[in-house]
Design an enzyme around this catalytic site. Structure first.
Site, PDB file in Angstrom:
ATOM      1  N   GLU A 249       0.838  -1.223   0.000  1.00 41.34           N
ATOM      2  CA  GLU A 249       0.000   0.000   0.000  1.00 41.34           C
ATOM      3  C   GLU A 249       0.863   1.259   0.000  1.00 41.34           C
ATOM      4  OE1 GLU A 249      -3.717  -0.056   2.034  1.00 41.34           O
ATOM      5  OE2 GLU A 249      -3.888  -2.240   1.870  1.00 41.34           O
TER       6      GLU A 249
HETATM    7  N1  COS Z   1      -6.303  11.667  -3.748  1.00 36.62           N
HETATM    8  C1  COS Z   1      -6.832  12.139  -4.884  1.00 36.62           C
HETATM    9  N2  COS Z   1      -6.102  12.352  -6.001  1.00 36.62           N
HETATM   10  C2  COS Z   1      -4.793  12.100  -5.938  1.00 36.62           C
HETATM   11  C3  COS Z   1      -4.164  11.623  -4.788  1.00 36.62           C
HETATM   12  C4  COS Z   1      -4.991  11.400  -3.642  1.00 36.62           C
HETATM   13  N3  COS Z   1      -4.492  10.930  -2.502  1.00 36.62           N
HETATM   14  N4  COS Z   1      -2.858  11.455  -5.025  1.00 36.62           N
HETATM   15  C5  COS Z   1      -2.654  11.822  -6.301  1.00 36.62           C
HETATM   16  N5  COS Z   1      -3.827  12.206  -6.865  1.00 36.62           N
HETATM   17  C6  COS Z   1      -4.078  12.694  -8.190  1.00 36.62           C
HETATM   18  C7  COS Z   1      -3.281  13.970  -8.482  1.00 36.62           C
HETATM   19  O1  COS Z   1      -3.992  15.106  -8.050  1.00 36.62           O
HETATM   20  C8  COS Z   1      -3.160  13.933  -9.983  1.00 36.62           C
HETATM   21  O2  COS Z   1      -4.373  14.335 -10.568  1.00 36.62           O
HETATM   22  P1  COS Z   1      -4.427  15.589 -11.632  1.00 36.62           P
HETATM   23  O3  COS Z   1      -3.514  15.219 -12.763  1.00 36.62           O
HETATM   24  O4  COS Z   1      -5.858  15.681 -11.988  1.00 36.62           O
HETATM   25  O5  COS Z   1      -3.906  16.773 -10.870  1.00 36.62           O
HETATM   26  C9  COS Z   1      -3.048  12.440 -10.266  1.00 36.62           C
HETATM   27  O6  COS Z   1      -3.590  11.762  -9.142  1.00 36.62           O
HETATM   28  C10 COS Z   1      -1.627  11.990 -10.507  1.00 36.62           C
HETATM   29  O7  COS Z   1      -0.897  12.347  -9.356  1.00 36.62           O
HETATM   30  P2  COS Z   1       0.653  12.629  -9.416  1.00 36.62           P
HETATM   31  O8  COS Z   1       0.973  13.568 -10.526  1.00 36.62           O
HETATM   32  O9  COS Z   1       1.076  13.030  -8.047  1.00 36.62           O
HETATM   33  O10 COS Z   1       1.202  11.182  -9.811  1.00 36.62           O
HETATM   34  P3  COS Z   1       2.603  10.526  -9.685  1.00 36.62           P
HETATM   35  O11 COS Z   1       2.826   9.656 -10.860  1.00 36.62           O
HETATM   36  O12 COS Z   1       3.655  11.564  -9.382  1.00 36.62           O
HETATM   37  O13 COS Z   1       2.437   9.508  -8.455  1.00 36.62           O
HETATM   38  C11 COS Z   1       2.223   8.723  -6.216  1.00 36.62           C
HETATM   39  C12 COS Z   1       1.949   9.842  -7.243  1.00 36.62           C
HETATM   40  C13 COS Z   1       3.694   8.389  -6.170  1.00 36.62           C
HETATM   41  C14 COS Z   1       1.777   9.288  -4.905  1.00 36.62           C
HETATM   42  C15 COS Z   1       1.374   7.479  -6.611  1.00 36.62           C
HETATM   43  O14 COS Z   1       1.802   6.940  -7.842  1.00 36.62           O
HETATM   44  C16 COS Z   1       1.409   6.409  -5.567  1.00 36.62           C
HETATM   45  O15 COS Z   1       0.757   6.510  -4.535  1.00 36.62           O
HETATM   46  N6  COS Z   1       2.146   5.326  -5.830  1.00 36.62           N
HETATM   47  C17 COS Z   1       2.173   4.168  -4.953  1.00 36.62           C
HETATM   48  C18 COS Z   1       1.057   3.252  -5.273  1.00 36.62           C
HETATM   49  C19 COS Z   1       0.924   2.187  -4.252  1.00 36.62           C
HETATM   50  O16 COS Z   1       0.603   2.453  -3.113  1.00 36.62           O
HETATM   51  N7  COS Z   1       1.189   0.951  -4.680  1.00 36.62           N
HETATM   52  C20 COS Z   1       1.054  -0.154  -3.831  1.00 36.62           C
HETATM   53  C21 COS Z   1       0.096  -1.065  -4.456  1.00 36.62           C
HETATM   54  S1  COS Z   1      -1.426  -1.124  -3.760  1.00 36.62           S
HETATM   55  S2  COS Z   1      -1.186  -2.605  -2.497  1.00 36.62           S
END
Ligand code: COS
Length: 380
Positions: free
Chosen positions: A363
């Site tokens: 996660e």
């Molecule tokens: N709630 C709502 N929207 C969100 C958000 C959240 N918590 N986090 C990101 N977003 C949205 C952003 O606002 C953006 O939207 P817009 O383009 O409309 O502005 C979009 O999602 C993309 O976000 P961002 O540009 O920050 O994407 P990145 O590729 O930089 O990645 C992270 C962001 C690293 C935070 C994300 O890829 C992540 O959480 N990765 C880990 C995933 C994970 O937990 N994997 C484990 C598997 S599940 S067991």
């Protein structure tokens, strides 16, 4: 500010503690050894209401707050982190996601069964080449007539073979990148949906982790969650709450390891006295307890944020980042305090040490939590 738990929270804590000690504890070593899913125990968790704690009672849930959920998660995780991850995924990823973003028909058809524990669910985001980099989804969902055609592979899916309903994230419009991603409800048994082999894991060995393969699986359009292109936001919003669940799991692993170490240190003797009387051991216990208490405050604060309508992206990430580190550090020290016995399965701490590691990975890894926290801090 009031740091005391309500009568209701104390009752939930006691019920979860009793369940963990009476039902989970007896078979936990054997399940770990055999990589055996706690089928009967999970059924009982459903009957006791642990699988849909926060869901509105009109869909069969307990209608409780997030604090109740993390309190129960901590107690189950002290004893059996394999059972508690089933609970965490079902509550905070699958049920929460469906309740908040599903249609009424989807809730009727799927949520009611998930919240009561009649069936359990899985959340399918990770892929062979998209774990942390979650926007790089290679699984595709292409629109065709009244359905989508799903193709691709998902990896490391908790409840992989034991779930009946799967929330699957897939790319519909690759040129739109994350804005082209969708989320779908997929049922076990649909043509072309294959469950890959079970992963042989270091820890949480009682939980079943699988890859999933989709070969031209037809998903009815009514099974898409939210607007077209909402899938990535769905995943991110859902994971923000999921991280509070994993933080409470980590807290439980730490607290479980600490309690075992404390008890052992009062029984085991060396140099003519119980080992807790040696400052080398007493100081370890002091550090463990202090860090666990700090982790608990972060976890409760994140739950409180969620319950009070505040943003919890950062507080949930901080809780997971810190609690998972405390779980790892505490479990290692608990093994050390147990000495040779710490290396032996019947003392439980070696299992907790192996189980702790995954809380820094799934996660969202600790490194991902730091991205979430730092971006949140730097936002104006
Ligand atoms: N709630 C709502 N929207 C969100 C958000 C959240 N918590 N986090 C990101 N977003 C949205 C952003 O606002 C953006 O939207 P817009 O383009 O409309 O502005 C979009 O999602 C993309 O976000 P961002 O540009 O920050 O994407 P990145 O590729 O930089 O990645 C992270 C962001 C690293 C935070 C994300 O890829 C992540 O959480 N990765 C880990 C995933 C994970 O937990 N994997 C484990 C598997 S599940 S067991």
């Amino acid at each position: 500010m009031d740091f005391s738990l309500s009568e209701e929270h104390l009752m939930i804590q006691q019920a979860a503690r009793d369940f963990a000690n009476n039902v989970l504890l007896p078979g936990v070593i054997e399940r770990d050894e055999k990589q055996q899913f706690p089928t009967e125990e999970v059924k009982q968790m459903g009957e006791l209401g642990f699988l849909g704690m926060m869901v509105d009672p009109k869909y069969g849930g307990g209608g409780m707050d997030t604090l109740s959920y993390v309190i129960a998660m901590e107690e189950l995780s002290k004893v059996d982190a394999s059972a508690s991850v089933v609970m965490s995924v079902n509550n905070s990823l699958v049920c929460w996601g469906l309740e908040h973003f599903g249609t009424e028909a989807q809730k009727e058809k799927y949520l009611t069964k998930l919240a009561t524990g009649e069936v359990i669910g899985a959340f399918c985001l990770s892929e062979p080449e998209a774990g942390s980099d979650a926007t790089s989804q290679k699984t595709t969902a292409i629109e065709k007539d009244d359905h989508y055609v799903l193709n691709g592979t998902k990896n490391w899916i908790t409840n992989g073979s034991s779930a009946d309903f799967y929330l699957v994230i897939a790319q519909t419009y690759p040129e739109k990148k994350h804005k082209g991603i969708n989320a779908f409800i997929v049922e076990k048994g649909w043509e072309g949906f294959e469950i890959g082999p079970k992963e042989q894991k270091m820890g949480i060995r009682g939980s079943d982790t699988h890859s999933l393969i989709f070969n031209d699986v037809k998903v009815p359009k009514e099974n898409r969650i939210g607007e077209d292109g909402f899938g990535f936001k769905f995943a991110m919003k859902t994971l923000s709450g999921g991280r509070i669940g994993i933080a409470s799991q980590a807290l439980g692993i730490a607290a479980g390891a600490y309690e075992l170490a404390r008890k052992y240190s009062k029984e085991r003797k060396s140099f003519g006295t119980e080992i807790c009387n040696h400052q080398a051991i007493a100081f370890k216990l002091a550090d463990m307890h202090t860090q666990i208490e700090a982790a608990r405050h972060l976890v409760y604060k994140a739950a409180w944020d969620k319950d009070n309508g505040n943003n919890y992206d950062v507080s949930g990430a901080m809780a997971k980042l810190y609690a998972s580190q405390v779980a790892m550090d505490t479990a290692i020290e608990a093994v050390q305090i147990h000495g040779g016995n710490g290396y032996v399965k019947e003392y439980h701490v070696e299992r907790l040490m192996r189980d702790a590691k995954i809380t820094q990975i799934y996660e969202g890894t600790s490194e991902i939590q730091k991205i979430v926290i730092s971006r949140g801090l730097l936002q104006d």
